[in-house]
Design a protein around this motif. Structure first.
Motif, mmCIF file in Angstrom:
data_model
loop_
_atom_site.group_PDB
_atom_site.id
_atom_site.type_symbol
_atom_site.label_atom_id
_atom_site.label_comp_id
_atom_site.label_asym_id
_atom_site.label_seq_id
_atom_site.Cartn_x
_atom_site.Cartn_y
_atom_site.Cartn_z
ATOM 1 N N PRO A 165 0.820 -1.222 0.000
ATOM 2 C CA PRO A 165 0.000 0.000 0.000
ATOM 3 C C PRO A 165 0.847 1.261 0.000
ATOM 4 O O PRO A 165 0.477 2.267 -0.615
ATOM 5 N N GLU A 166 1.989 1.218 0.702
ATOM 6 C CA GLU A 166 2.859 2.401 0.778
ATOM 7 C C GLU A 166 3.450 2.721 -0.594
ATOM 8 O O GLU A 166 3.541 3.891 -0.997
ATOM 9 N N LEU A 167 3.853 1.687 -1.319
ATOM 10 C CA LEU A 167 4.395 1.907 -2.658
ATOM 11 C C LEU A 167 3.292 2.368 -3.612
ATOM 12 O O LEU A 167 3.536 3.178 -4.516
ATOM 13 N N LYS A 168 2.082 1.891 -3.395
ATOM 14 C CA LYS A 168 0.944 2.349 -4.198
ATOM 15 C C LYS A 168 0.735 3.858 -4.009
ATOM 16 O O LYS A 168 0.552 4.597 -4.990
ATOM 17 N N ARG A 169 0.782 4.310 -2.751
ATOM 18 C CA ARG A 169 0.622 5.751 -2.503
ATOM 19 C C ARG A 169 1.752 6.554 -3.131
ATOM 20 O O ARG A 169 1.527 7.646 -3.663
ATOM 21 N N TRP A 170 2.974 6.029 -3.069
ATOM 22 C CA TRP A 170 4.105 6.730 -3.688
ATOM 23 C C TRP A 170 3.887 6.853 -5.194
ATOM 24 O O TRP A 170 4.108 7.927 -5.775
ATOM 25 N N LEU A 171 3.443 5.774 -5.825
ATOM 26 C CA LEU A 171 3.214 5.802 -7.270
ATOM 27 C C LEU A 171 2.108 6.778 -7.641
ATOM 28 O O LEU A 171 2.206 7.483 -8.646
ATOM 29 N N GLU A 172 1.064 6.824 -6.840
ATOM 30 C CA GLU A 172 -0.028 7.750 -7.132
ATOM 31 C C GLU A 172 0.449 9.194 -7.083
ATOM 32 O O GLU A 172 -0.125 10.061 -7.753
ATOM 33 N N GLY A 173 1.510 9.438 -6.311
ATOM 34 C CA GLY A 173 2.101 10.766 -6.284
ATOM 35 C C GLY A 173 2.976 11.060 -7.491
ATOM 36 O O GLY A 173 3.309 12.224 -7.748
ATOM 37 N N GLN A 174 3.361 10.008 -8.238
ATOM 38 C CA GLN A 174 4.215 10.178 -9.412
ATOM 39 C C GLN A 174 3.410 10.327 -10.698
ATOM 40 O O GLN A 174 3.908 10.849 -11.685
ATOM 41 N N VAL A 175 2.182 9.811 -10.688
ATOM 42 C CA VAL A 175 1.363 9.805 -11.905
ATOM 43 C C VAL A 175 0.003 10.435 -11.607
ATOM 44 O O VAL A 175 -0.439 10.473 -10.471
ATOM 45 N N ASN A 176 -0.654 10.876 -12.649
ATOM 46 C CA ASN A 176 -1.988 11.460 -12.501
ATOM 47 C C ASN A 176 -2.960 10.737 -13.424
ATOM 48 O O ASN A 176 -2.672 10.557 -14.614
ATOM 49 N N GLY A 177 -4.108 10.314 -12.877
ATOM 50 C CA GLY A 177 -5.140 9.724 -13.712
ATOM 51 C C GLY A 177 -4.859 8.311 -14.172
ATOM 52 O O GLY A 177 -5.536 7.810 -15.072
ATOM 53 N N ILE A 178 -3.877 7.648 -13.598
ATOM 54 C CA ILE A 178 -3.573 6.270 -13.961
ATOM 55 C C ILE A 178 -3.872 5.388 -12.744
ATOM 56 O O ILE A 178 -3.399 5.677 -11.644
ATOM 57 N N SER A 179 -4.631 4.341 -12.936
ATOM 58 C CA SER A 179 -4.995 3.468 -11.824
ATOM 59 C C SER A 179 -3.788 2.671 -11.355
ATOM 60 O O SER A 179 -3.024 2.138 -12.163
#
Length: 389
Positions: A165-179
């Motif tokens: 989950p922590e890596l998921k949150r980090w990735l969501e901060g790197q990309v926009n609009g991508i699941s």
């Protein structure tokens, strides 16, 4: 959740309308949906990447996908091998339904190739940029450029898959609009079982560490624990694996009679070694801050599948798993005496050890098998290309 198409519009061929079929009377035969899987880290037995890649490939095939795996064929001229693997993919992929990529900075040419062809892209991300800087310190000089390239390559994805989950949150901060989907690691519950016998002679009882001997794995802490007064005198430490810390493991095995270093062992031989152990240990450290995005070591899942409890350092991911299922002991990071005492506790309390082992096995069978992981991955791909579940 439907993956976002923000980075390229879905054409009719991406929505599943291009799959050829043959109508024979009342029966319609469709070809299997196809995936090209690109992994620029050559998968060698004894490495976590080997288990992850091949278990997911086999699982996707079992779920009805036609999967072609592309990886470097050797280590000579590594950059050249990286390019050749991608050229082979470009030549052989034809009319594929999706591209699945184990994220690597040098996959950028294939990501661009897929975008031009309108092929949906799923990238699997197993760590942040800092993992590269830790493994290859010289790359820190290029950190600004490499982060920019990494962020751009991530944003070429149609969807992202990650393991905590922590890596998921980090990735969501790197990309926009991508699941971004969280699909943790797992274990092969048919291969790793409590009833498998080892085909190598080992001292009994023994605590076990196995996996890549990378700097962040905590080998120094583990060796210090094995020499601590709290470590039980009748328990050996067996180390399996290869990597940057190999020399440290070899030196310890030479200097201390209770430490045994087996080197690299084939994947198919590991279940017996794991099942015969007293406890499996994952003493990872927070080197470079990498633990902040969570840890999901495959060796932890494989140990639990074998009905063996684990001792893990207190970091997100592995610690939550152990606490949720009460299948081992969590110790403070870098605390060698606490690690030694945890080994002593499990050695002296066989009833507790057996109960933890049974709960760990249940955790894998119910929620954390590679078969379940492949089904989760298949669902992401089905959503992406418009196939029914």
């Amino acid at each position: 959740m439907q993956p976002s198409s923000a980075w390229f519009p879905l054409s009719s061929r991406q929505q599943g309308h291009h799959r050829p079929c043959l109508n024979l009377g009342a029966v319609v035969y469709h070809r299997k949906p196809s995936i090209s899987y690109l992994c620029l880290q050559k998968t060698s037995e004894g490495q976590a990447s080997h288990a992850h890649v091949h278990e997911i490939v086999q699982g996707l095939r079992a779920n009805g996908w036609d999967v072609a795996l592309f990886e470097p064929s050797g280590n000579r001229g590594r950059l050249w091998e990286f390019l050749k693997a991608q050229v082979r993919l470009w030549k052989r992929s034809g009319d594929i339904d999706a591209l699945y990529v184990r994220w690597h900075l040098l996959v950028l040419p294939t990501l661009i190739w897929a975008r031009i062809r309108g092929v949906p892209i799923v990238q699997e991300v197993n760590g942040p940029y800092e993992d590269l800087f830790i493994a290859y310190p010289w790359t820190r000089k290029l950190a600004i450029v490499l982060r920019a390239v990494g962020r751009w390559s991530l944003r070429l994805s149609s969807a992202l898959v990650t393991v905590t989950p922590e890596l998921k949150r980090w990735l969501e901060g790197q990309v926009n609009g991508i699941s971004v989907y969280n699909i943790p690691n797992g274990a092969n519950a048919q291969l790793f079982r409590p009833d498998v016998a080892a085909d190598v002679e080992l001292p009994r009882p023994y605590a076990l560490f196995f996996g890549a001997l990378a700097a962040w794995q905590g080998l120094e802490v583990l060796l210090s624990a094995a020499g601590d007064v709290g470590w039980p005198s009748d328990v050996a430490l067996v180390i399996v694996g290869d990597g940057a810390e190999r020399a440290r493991a070899e030196e310890a095995a030479t200097a201390f009679p209770r430490i045994y270093y087996l080197g690299k062992v084939p994947y198919r031989q590991m279940p017996g070694i794991v099942a015969g152990s007293l406890v499996g240990i994952s003493p990872q450290t927070n080197l470079g801050g990498r633990a902040a995005t969570g840890l999901s070591p495959i060796k932890v899942f494989e140990t639990l599948a074998s009905g063996v409890p684990v001792i893990v350092s207190d970091f997100p991911g592995q610690a939550e798993l152990v606490r949720e299922w009460n299948c081992g002991i969590v110790v403070p990071p870098g605390d060698a005496p606490a690690l030694a005492q945890a080994v002593a506790r499990l050695n002296s309390c066989p009833a507790v050890r057996d109960q933890m082992g049974r709960r760990g096995r249940q955790a894998i069978e119910r929620e954390h098998s590679w078969a379940q992981r492949a089904r989760d991955t298949s669902a992401v791909l089905q959503n992406l290309v418009g196939l029914p579940h």
